[in-house]
Design a protein around this motif. Structure first.
Motif, mmCIF file in Angstrom:
data_model
loop_
_atom_site.group_PDB
_atom_site.id
_atom_site.type_symbol
_atom_site.label_atom_id
_atom_site.label_comp_id
_atom_site.label_asym_id
_atom_site.label_seq_id
_atom_site.Cartn_x
_atom_site.Cartn_y
_atom_site.Cartn_z
ATOM 1 N N PRO A 190 0.820 -1.213 0.000
ATOM 2 C CA PRO A 190 0.000 0.000 0.000
ATOM 3 C C PRO A 190 0.852 1.259 0.000
ATOM 4 C CG PRO A 190 -0.123 -1.091 2.131
ATOM 5 C CD PRO A 190 0.684 -1.971 1.235
ATOM 6 N N GLU A 191 0.287 2.293 -0.602
ATOM 7 C CA GLU A 191 0.970 3.573 -0.656
ATOM 8 C C GLU A 191 0.994 4.193 0.744
ATOM 9 O OE1 GLU A 191 0.131 7.289 -3.218
ATOM 10 O OE2 GLU A 191 -0.091 5.534 -4.517
ATOM 11 N N PRO A 192 2.092 4.836 1.151
ATOM 12 C CA PRO A 192 2.126 5.463 2.473
ATOM 13 C C PRO A 192 1.143 6.639 2.546
ATOM 14 C CG PRO A 192 4.157 5.918 1.267
ATOM 15 C CD PRO A 192 3.340 4.975 0.432
ATOM 16 N N ASP A 193 0.620 6.869 3.728
ATOM 17 C CA ASP A 193 -0.326 7.952 3.953
ATOM 18 C C ASP A 193 0.455 9.258 4.077
ATOM 19 O OD1 ASP A 193 -2.724 9.206 4.332
ATOM 20 O OD2 ASP A 193 -3.019 8.482 6.382
ATOM 21 N N ARG A 194 0.242 10.175 3.150
ATOM 22 C CA ARG A 194 0.950 11.447 3.167
ATOM 23 C C ARG A 194 0.328 12.398 4.179
ATOM 24 N NH1 ARG A 194 1.597 14.073 -2.519
ATOM 25 N NH2 ARG A 194 -0.397 14.862 -1.802
ATOM 26 N N ILE A 195 1.130 13.352 4.622
ATOM 27 C CA ILE A 195 0.649 14.438 5.464
ATOM 28 C C ILE A 195 0.488 15.652 4.564
ATOM 29 C CG2 ILE A 195 1.129 15.924 7.450
ATOM 30 C CD1 ILE A 195 0.738 12.958 8.170
ATOM 31 N N ILE A 196 -0.697 16.260 4.584
ATOM 32 C CA ILE A 196 -0.935 17.437 3.757
ATOM 33 C C ILE A 196 -1.178 18.647 4.644
ATOM 34 C CG2 ILE A 196 -1.715 16.168 1.725
ATOM 35 C CD1 ILE A 196 -4.579 16.677 2.539
ATOM 36 N N ARG A 197 -0.828 19.812 4.138
ATOM 37 C CA ARG A 197 -0.916 21.048 4.905
ATOM 38 C C ARG A 197 -2.242 21.754 4.649
ATOM 39 N NH1 ARG A 197 4.173 22.568 6.990
ATOM 40 N NH2 ARG A 197 2.888 24.007 8.160
ATOM 41 N N LEU A 198 -2.481 22.827 5.402
ATOM 42 C CA LEU A 198 -3.748 23.541 5.382
ATOM 43 C C LEU A 198 -4.138 24.028 3.988
ATOM 44 C CD1 LEU A 198 -6.168 24.672 6.911
ATOM 45 C CD2 LEU A 198 -4.798 26.707 7.404
ATOM 46 N N LYS A 199 -3.208 24.582 3.217
ATOM 47 C CA LYS A 199 -3.544 25.080 1.874
ATOM 48 C C LYS A 199 -4.110 23.973 0.996
ATOM 49 C CE LYS A 199 -0.460 29.024 1.457
ATOM 50 N NZ LYS A 199 0.598 29.657 0.673
ATOM 51 N N THR A 200 -3.545 22.795 1.101
ATOM 52 C CA THR A 200 -4.021 21.657 0.317
ATOM 53 C C THR A 200 -5.395 21.213 0.794
ATOM 54 O OG1 THR A 200 -1.727 20.960 0.011
ATOM 55 C CG2 THR A 200 -3.422 19.339 -0.490
ATOM 56 N N VAL A 201 -5.599 21.198 2.105
ATOM 57 C CA VAL A 201 -6.898 20.822 2.667
ATOM 58 C C VAL A 201 -7.970 21.802 2.204
ATOM 59 C CG1 VAL A 201 -8.211 20.522 4.808
ATOM 60 C CG2 VAL A 201 -5.878 19.643 4.652
ATOM 61 N N ILE A 202 -7.665 23.090 2.235
ATOM 62 C CA ILE A 202 -8.612 24.108 1.778
ATOM 63 C C ILE A 202 -8.950 23.894 0.304
ATOM 64 C CG2 ILE A 202 -8.854 26.578 1.276
ATOM 65 C CD1 ILE A 202 -7.304 27.094 3.914
ATOM 66 N N ALA A 203 -7.943 23.624 -0.511
ATOM 67 C CA ALA A 203 -8.165 23.420 -1.947
ATOM 68 C C ALA A 203 -9.025 22.182 -2.205
ATOM 69 C CB ALA A 203 -6.834 23.297 -2.675
ATOM 70 N N ARG A 204 -8.788 21.108 -1.482
ATOM 71 C CA ARG A 204 -9.532 19.861 -1.716
ATOM 72 C C ARG A 204 -10.960 19.907 -1.191
ATOM 73 N NH1 ARG A 204 -5.433 14.823 -0.888
ATOM 74 N NH2 ARG A 204 -3.922 15.506 -2.436
ATOM 75 N N THR A 205 -11.157 20.584 -0.071
ATOM 76 C CA THR A 205 -12.482 20.585 0.549
ATOM 77 C C THR A 205 -13.326 21.779 0.134
ATOM 78 O OG1 THR A 205 -11.711 21.806 2.494
ATOM 79 C CG2 THR A 205 -11.624 19.386 2.589
#
Length: 71
Positions: free
Chosen positions: A2-17
């Motif tokens: 399985p692919e490792p679970d990446r850690i994403i930052r706030l800017k990415t979370v805002i863009a995705r959600t």
């Protein structure tokens, strides 16, 4: 493997959600959005898998419990 679970930052979370920063933190306090994890003294991020689960079904999202099966 399985692919490792990446850690994403706030800017990415805002863009995705497409949620604002204040809405994200309000939802964390309400327990309806994944909480961030500490990654350094001054930094935090989110597990990408938690954000993907929330995006897939925001209304049904619940925090994973320690005994939930790892997929």
């Amino acid at each position: 493997m399985p692919e490792p679970d990446r850690i994403i930052r706030l800017k990415t979370v805002i863009a995705r959600t497409e949620l604002s920063r204040s809405t994200i933190y309000r939802k964390i306090n309400e327990g309806t959005f994944p909480a961030q994890i500490k990654i350094s003294v001054n930094g935090s991020g989110w597990h990408e898998s938690d954000i993907n689960r929330w995006v897939a079904d925001p209304a049904a999202w619940r925090p994973k419990r320690k005994f939930d099966e790892v997929v």
